[in-house]
Enzyme design. Structure first.
Site, PDB file in Angstrom:
ATOM      1  N   ARG A   1      -7.850   7.891 -13.457  1.00  0.00           N
ATOM      2  CA  ARG A   1      -6.895   8.701 -14.212  1.00  0.00           C
ATOM      3  C   ARG A   1      -7.502   9.018 -15.573  1.00  0.00           C
ATOM      4  O   ARG A   1      -7.848   8.116 -16.334  1.00  0.00           O
ATOM      5  CB  ARG A   1      -5.560   7.982 -14.361  1.00  0.00           C
ATOM      6  CG  ARG A   1      -5.648   6.567 -14.905  1.00  0.00           C
ATOM      7  CD  ARG A   1      -4.290   5.915 -14.874  1.00  0.00           C
ATOM      8  NE  ARG A   1      -4.304   4.556 -15.413  1.00  0.00           N
ATOM      9  CZ  ARG A   1      -3.276   3.715 -15.356  1.00  0.00           C
ATOM     10  NH1 ARG A   1      -2.160   4.107 -14.786  1.00  0.00           N
ATOM     11  NH2 ARG A   1      -3.354   2.507 -15.860  1.00  0.00           N
TER      12      ARG A   1
ATOM     13  N   ASP B   1      -7.261  10.719 -19.390  1.00  0.00           N
ATOM     14  CA  ASP B   1      -6.220  10.846 -20.405  1.00  0.00           C
ATOM     15  C   ASP B   1      -5.899  12.311 -20.697  1.00  0.00           C
ATOM     16  O   ASP B   1      -6.619  13.223 -20.277  1.00  0.00           O
ATOM     17  CB  ASP B   1      -6.661  10.170 -21.710  1.00  0.00           C
ATOM     18  CG  ASP B   1      -6.748   8.655 -21.586  1.00  0.00           C
ATOM     19  OD1 ASP B   1      -6.058   8.106 -20.702  1.00  0.00           O
ATOM     20  OD2 ASP B   1      -7.496   8.038 -22.352  1.00  0.00           O
TER      21      ASP B   1
ATOM     22  N   TYR C   1     -19.365   9.055 -17.223  1.00  0.00           N
ATOM     23  CA  TYR C   1     -18.756   9.963 -18.190  1.00  0.00           C
ATOM     24  C   TYR C   1     -19.819  10.490 -19.150  1.00  0.00           C
ATOM     25  O   TYR C   1     -20.825   9.822 -19.425  1.00  0.00           O
ATOM     26  CB  TYR C   1     -17.689   9.242 -19.023  1.00  0.00           C
ATOM     27  CG  TYR C   1     -16.365   9.024 -18.328  1.00  0.00           C
ATOM     28  CD1 TYR C   1     -15.329   9.954 -18.449  1.00  0.00           C
ATOM     29  CD2 TYR C   1     -16.138   7.878 -17.567  1.00  0.00           C
ATOM     30  CE1 TYR C   1     -14.108   9.751 -17.819  1.00  0.00           C
ATOM     31  CE2 TYR C   1     -14.916   7.675 -16.936  1.00  0.00           C
ATOM     32  CZ  TYR C   1     -13.912   8.606 -17.064  1.00  0.00           C
ATOM     33  OH  TYR C   1     -12.704   8.404 -16.446  1.00  0.00           O
TER      34      TYR C   1
ATOM     35  N   ARG D   1     -13.633   6.574 -25.072  1.00  0.00           N
ATOM     36  CA  ARG D   1     -13.327   7.185 -26.367  1.00  0.00           C
ATOM     37  C   ARG D   1     -13.374   6.155 -27.493  1.00  0.00           C
ATOM     38  O   ARG D   1     -13.778   6.469 -28.616  1.00  0.00           O
ATOM     39  CB  ARG D   1     -11.968   7.870 -26.304  1.00  0.00           C
ATOM     40  CG  ARG D   1     -11.964   9.127 -25.421  1.00  0.00           C
ATOM     41  CD  ARG D   1     -10.557   9.600 -25.131  1.00  0.00           C
ATOM     42  NE  ARG D   1      -9.831   9.858 -26.353  1.00  0.00           N
ATOM     43  CZ  ARG D   1      -8.507   9.930 -26.431  1.00  0.00           C
ATOM     44  NH1 ARG D   1      -7.765   9.727 -25.346  1.00  0.00           N
ATOM     45  NH2 ARG D   1      -7.917  10.179 -27.577  1.00  0.00           N
TER      46      ARG D   1
END
Length: 246
Positions: free
Chosen positions: A49, A51, A108, A194
């Site tokens: 999932r 953000d 990522y 992040r």
């Protein structure tokens, strides 16, 4: 039968991938289109999932149906989806293959623009006012491989059973417009990438020394790490599986 969908999306207009009460999500749009085309209620399970505002260049989801999917189904499904969600392919898999739990790794990328660019406002973190030391940032990356408990980079008050992750690669590189961070692991905690990027920027700006990253990780306290980087610079770029058709 169980089918896998490989797709991509730009996250600007969505409150993340997963269905959210009273908010628009990528999963909601995908299931709505599948339900319309297959004429039966379809529920899907994603590989993870993302953000709010985060993008995906490669995402997988699975769904079950009694119907046989025709060869042109991916092409037709794209017609029912908004322009910021694109289906790449749909293919049958074994009934026990799970989009989330069968994944072996996820990768990522995070993009930082070091030049003022009005055309990347929704696709990168604008940091043209700061000078960042990429050497120090890469020095700090080496410490990530020494640990598995990343509580200091985890979103608070989640339902995680464990905050352990195994990071396989993490490095910064220069691009034509700024910097790119690549990180791959067996799993990621919510907000983890992040939070790492935000901390790395503090290191690159000289506010934190690279070796202090050890203290931050060992403290197992989210308040020790830097502020989370904004979502628009983050992209899920790869989800890996140990099967031939992936």
């Amino acid at each position: 039968m169980r089918y896998f969908i490989e797709f991509a999306y730009h996250g600007k207009n969505y409150f993340g991938y997963q269905v959210q009460p009273n908010e628009i999500s990528v999963q909601q749009e995908l299931e709505k289109a599948l339900t319309t085309m297959l004429r039966e209620p379809i529920k899907s399970t994603g590989a993870g999932r993302t953000d709010t505002g985060v993008h995906a260049r490669q995402m997988f989801a699975h769904f079950d149906t009694e119907r046989k999917i025709p060869e042109d189904f991916a092409y037709r499904l794209n017609s029912f989806l908004p322009p910021d969600i694109g289906i790449k392919r749909i293919f049958p898999v074994a009934d026990d293959l799970h989009a989330r739990f069968s994944a072996t790794h996820r990768t990522y990328e995070y993009y930082i623009t070091t030049k003022k660019d009005p055309f990347t406002q929704d696709s990168a973190w604008q940091l043209w006012r700061r000078k960042l030391d990429i050497v120090k940032m890469n020095e700090a990356c080496k410490f990530l491989f020494e640990y598995e408990d990343f509580t200091s980079f985890a979103k608070l008050h989640t339902d995680n059973r464990t905050n352990n992750c195994k990071i396989y690669k993490a490095f910064w590189e220069q691009t034509a417009s700024g910097l790119k961070f690549t990180v791959s692991a067996d799993r990621f905690l919510r907000n983890m990438v992040r939070a790492i990027v935000g901390t790395m920027v503090e290191i690159g700006a000289g506010k934190i020394e690279p070796k202090q990253l050890r203290t931050i990780i060992e403290g197992k306290n989210r308040n020790l790490a830097g502020t989370s980087a904004p979502p628009q610079g983050l992209y899920l770029v790869e989800v890996g599986y140990n099967v031939n058709n992936q």
